[in-house]
Write a protein that holds these residues in place. Structure first.
Motif, PDB file in Angstrom:
ATOM      1  N   ALA A 257      51.860 132.888  39.016  1.00 23.03           N
ATOM      2  CA  ALA A 257      52.391 131.718  38.309  1.00 23.03           C
ATOM      3  C   ALA A 257      52.128 130.437  39.097  1.00 23.03           C
ATOM      4  O   ALA A 257      51.803 129.404  38.512  1.00 23.03           O
ATOM      5  CB  ALA A 257      53.879 131.889  38.053  1.00 23.03           C
TER       6      ALA A 257
ATOM      7  N   LEU B 222      48.475 129.551  38.586  1.00 19.01           N
ATOM      8  CA  LEU B 222      48.298 128.987  37.248  1.00 19.01           C
ATOM      9  C   LEU B 222      48.820 127.560  37.175  1.00 19.01           C
ATOM     10  O   LEU B 222      48.184 126.670  36.596  1.00 19.01           O
ATOM     11  CB  LEU B 222      49.025 129.840  36.205  1.00 19.01           C
ATOM     12  CG  LEU B 222      48.317 131.051  35.668  1.00 19.01           C
ATOM     13  CD1 LEU B 222      49.243 131.800  34.707  1.00 19.01           C
ATOM     14  CD2 LEU B 222      47.054 130.672  34.966  1.00 19.01           C
ATOM     15  N   PHE B 223      49.975 127.330  37.781  1.00 18.53           N
ATOM     16  CA  PHE B 223      50.567 125.997  37.768  1.00 18.53           C
ATOM     17  C   PHE B 223      49.682 125.012  38.521  1.00 18.53           C
ATOM     18  O   PHE B 223      49.462 123.884  38.069  1.00 18.53           O
ATOM     19  CB  PHE B 223      51.971 126.044  38.381  1.00 18.53           C
ATOM     20  CG  PHE B 223      52.773 124.793  38.134  1.00 18.53           C
ATOM     21  CD1 PHE B 223      53.494 124.658  36.971  1.00 18.53           C
ATOM     22  CD2 PHE B 223      52.782 123.770  39.056  1.00 18.53           C
ATOM     23  CE1 PHE B 223      54.222 123.512  36.731  1.00 18.53           C
ATOM     24  CE2 PHE B 223      53.512 122.618  38.823  1.00 18.53           C
ATOM     25  CZ  PHE B 223      54.235 122.493  37.660  1.00 18.53           C
TER      26      PHE B 223
ATOM     27  N   ALA C 156      52.510 129.059  33.035  1.00 20.55           N
ATOM     28  CA  ALA C 156      53.030 129.393  34.367  1.00 20.55           C
ATOM     29  C   ALA C 156      54.549 129.410  34.354  1.00 20.55           C
ATOM     30  O   ALA C 156      55.178 130.296  34.954  1.00 20.55           O
ATOM     31  CB  ALA C 156      52.510 128.394  35.386  1.00 20.55           C
TER      32      ALA C 156
ATOM     33  N   ASN D  24      56.970 132.709  35.065  1.00 16.12           N
ATOM     34  CA  ASN D  24      58.092 132.705  36.005  1.00 16.12           C
ATOM     35  C   ASN D  24      59.381 133.153  35.340  1.00 16.12           C
ATOM     36  O   ASN D  24      60.151 133.938  35.914  1.00 16.12           O
ATOM     37  CB  ASN D  24      58.291 131.309  36.593  1.00 16.12           C
ATOM     38  CG  ASN D  24      57.480 131.092  37.832  1.00 16.12           C
ATOM     39  OD1 ASN D  24      57.110 132.044  38.510  1.00 16.12           O
ATOM     40  ND2 ASN D  24      57.203 129.848  38.133  1.00 16.12           N
TER      41      ASN D  24
END
Length: 104
Positions: free
Chosen positions: A13, A16-17, A43, A47
């Motif tokens: 995540a 991705l963020f 993302a 999470n």
């Protein structure tokens, strides 16, 4: 069955963020900025699902939040593409820097 630890989900995540944030900041085309925003939302959803799975799997609030995030992402993409098409028809470009009327 191999159990995947929470840190693996959080790491994916975070990657991705970071990619989404880079796309929003560094890209000049409107489509890539929209795709970056979509990565940021995904993302966040990842999470939420990871924390839901590892903290309270019997409670369904994490899944409901993810459904809301996916819905918001679809609405955001539809509105963003509509705005981009209108701007493209007016200016004949998809470069974000050329849209002076969007600046506050």
């Amino acid at each position: 069955m191999i159990a995947i630890p929470l840190t693996a989900f959080l790491l994916v995540a975070a990657v991705l963020f970071a990619i989404g944030l880079y796309a929003v900041i560094a890209q000049r085309t409107a489509v890539m900025v929209l795709m970056g925003i979509e990565l940021l939302l995904n993302a966040t959803g990842l999470n939420l699902v990871a924390f839901w799975r590892f903290t309270a799997p019997q409670d369904y609030s994490g899944q409901i939040f993810v459904i809301i995030i996916v819905t918001i992402g679809a609405i955001e993409m539809a509105i963003g593409l509509a705005i981009m098409m209108l701007l493209y028809r007016r200016h004949q470009t998809v470069q974000v820097d050329k849209y002076k009327e969007l600046k506050g």
